[in-house]
Design an enzyme around this catalytic site. Structure first.
Site, PDB file in Angstrom:
ATOM      1  CE  LYS A   9       0.880   1.365   4.411  1.00  6.59           C
ATOM      2  NZ  LYS A   9       1.567   2.567   4.829  1.00  6.59           N
ATOM      3  CG  ASP A 134      -0.476  -0.449   8.073  1.00  6.43           C
ATOM      4  OD1 ASP A 134      -1.292   0.416   8.437  1.00  6.43           O
ATOM      5  OD2 ASP A 134       0.721  -0.223   7.836  1.00  6.43           O
TER       6      ASP A 134
HETATM    7  O1  C5P Z   1       0.342  -1.871  14.642  1.00  8.81           O
HETATM    8  P1  C5P Z   1       1.781  -1.990  14.293  1.00  8.81           P
HETATM    9  O2  C5P Z   1       2.459  -3.156  14.955  1.00  8.81           O
HETATM   10  O3  C5P Z   1       2.059  -1.948  12.840  1.00  8.81           O
HETATM   11  O4  C5P Z   1       2.454  -0.680  14.866  1.00  8.81           O
HETATM   12  C1  C5P Z   1       3.855  -0.555  15.012  1.00  8.81           C
HETATM   13  C2  C5P Z   1       4.144   0.606  15.946  1.00  8.81           C
HETATM   14  O5  C5P Z   1       3.799   1.843  15.319  1.00  8.81           O
HETATM   15  C3  C5P Z   1       3.369   0.600  17.233  1.00  8.81           C
HETATM   16  O6  C5P Z   1       4.009  -0.177  18.214  1.00  8.81           O
HETATM   17  C4  C5P Z   1       3.346   2.061  17.603  1.00  8.81           C
HETATM   18  O7  C5P Z   1       4.575   2.456  18.169  1.00  8.81           O
HETATM   19  C5  C5P Z   1       3.237   2.741  16.250  1.00  8.81           C
HETATM   20  N1  C5P Z   1       1.844   3.034  15.862  1.00  8.81           N
HETATM   21  C6  C5P Z   1       1.156   4.035  16.543  1.00  8.81           C
HETATM   22  N2  C5P Z   1      -0.135   4.318  16.184  1.00  8.81           N
HETATM   23  C7  C5P Z   1      -0.732   3.665  15.152  1.00  8.81           C
HETATM   24  C8  C5P Z   1      -0.049   2.654  14.465  1.00  8.81           C
HETATM   25  C9  C5P Z   1       1.251   2.371  14.832  1.00  8.81           C
HETATM   26  O8  C5P Z   1       1.686   4.651  17.468  1.00  8.81           O
HETATM   27  N3  C5P Z   1      -1.972   3.984  14.815  1.00  8.81           N
END
Ligand code: C5P
Length: 293
Positions: A9, A134
């Site tokens: 994406k 995502d």
């Molecule tokens: O959800 P994911 O594991 O991809 O997110 C990785 C990191 O990105 C999270 O641990 C957080 O630090 C940050 N993040 C965030 N807010 C979001 C998505 C991601 O702070 N909406």
């Protein structure tokens, strides 16, 4: 044997609306699937879950989202069998293109088919959100507004088909670092998601291009000036617009015609050490490109 594709994406916008009690950030982003994809060949086993990857640099262990997705769905659906997976990796790693999430989404869809689980898209998304913010978007794909921490999705009109040139600089950006840096620095410009939504609906590619905005771009550019250099090159070479995707560091350019996209890509390959790709906006589930066989 089953082969499933997981599509990358780009963010047309990425806005941060605040921090949340769970440590994540409240976001509002217009997300767009692109044709660049990984492919996972999957075969049932008696119980083992295994993964092989055709490139170095990505661990095929318990930290890999493909393995974690397989384990999660087996536990959730009480499957005693397992899966042997072969991953053909094309999406650059730690690039802001949701490559790991695309693999997780492909495995969830693949397991659903392989074991005839009959899980609905909603159930797959709920499970997928446990693996990464995502994952629900890449499971469904197309053009969407993502809110919450990225898992609350509303489908938008399809983006008019547009060529996308991607340039991934030879640096890696940590997503948690980018969000923390944003908390410290903030931004002076937020995207206008309502306006870009209208531009997409009107099929006005140039207007969409003029509304690209990512609040994480500035912090990543301050740390990695190469991102700003690639963006300037894309624009200098005639892209409609150029921006960093997600938390970066990949820079994309939107381009109207195939020849122009190829010319810009050739320029970047010649002038930089970037990994460069030419692809298009797409809606993988709708166009049936998701399952190969
Ligand atoms: O959800 P994911 O594991 O991809 O997110 C990785 C990191 O990105 C999270 O641990 C957080 O630090 C940050 N993040 C965030 N807010 C979001 C998505 C991601 O702070 N909406």
């Amino acid at each position: 044997m089953l082969q499933v594709n997981g599509f990358a994406k780009i963010n047309l916008t990425l806005d941060i609306r605040g921090t949340r009690a769970d440590g994540y950030h409240e976001v509002a982003m217009v997300m767009q699937s692109i044709g660049l994809h990984d492919t996972i060949a999957m075969e049932q086993t008696d119980g083992d879950i295994s993964l092989s990857i055709d490139v170095p640099g990505l661990a095929a262990d318990e930290s890999n989202l493909a393995i974690r997705a397989a384990r999660l769905i087996c536990a959730h659906c009480h499957i005693t069998g397992g899966v042997a997976m072969r991953l053909t990796k094309r999406i650059p790693i730690a690039a802001g293109l949701a490559g790991g999430s695309a693999d997780a989404a492909a495995v969830l869809r693949g397991m659903n088919a392989l074991y005839a689980l009959r899980m609905t898209d909603g159930e797959l998304c709920t499970l997928g959100a446990r693996l990464g913010s995502d994952v629900p978007f890449v499971l469904l794909g197309g053009t969407m507004l993502a809110t919450g921490r990225g898992e609350v999705l509303r489908r938008l009109s399809a983006m008019p088909k547009t060529y996308v040139v991607l340039a991934k600089p030879p640096v890696s950006v940590s997503t948690p670092w980018a969000y923390r840096a944003y908390d410290a620095e903030g931004t002076d410009r937020h995207p206008d998601n309502a306006a870009i939504e209208r531009a997409i609906e009107a099929g006005d590619r140039s207007l969409v291009a003029s509304l690209l905005c990512n609040v994480l771009e500035r912090v990543t550019m301050n740390e990695y000036p190469i991102v700003a250099e690639y963006k300037a090159m894309m624009q200098g070479q005639g892209a409609l617009a150029s921006m960093m995707s997600g938390s970066g560091p990949t820079v994309f350019g939107l381009v109207e015609r195939a020849e122009e996209a190829k010319r810009i890509a050739a320029f970047l390959r010649c002038e930089t050490r970037a990994a460069v790709f030419v692809t298009e906006t797409c809606d993988p589930v709708k166009s049936g490109e998701e399952h190969l066989s």
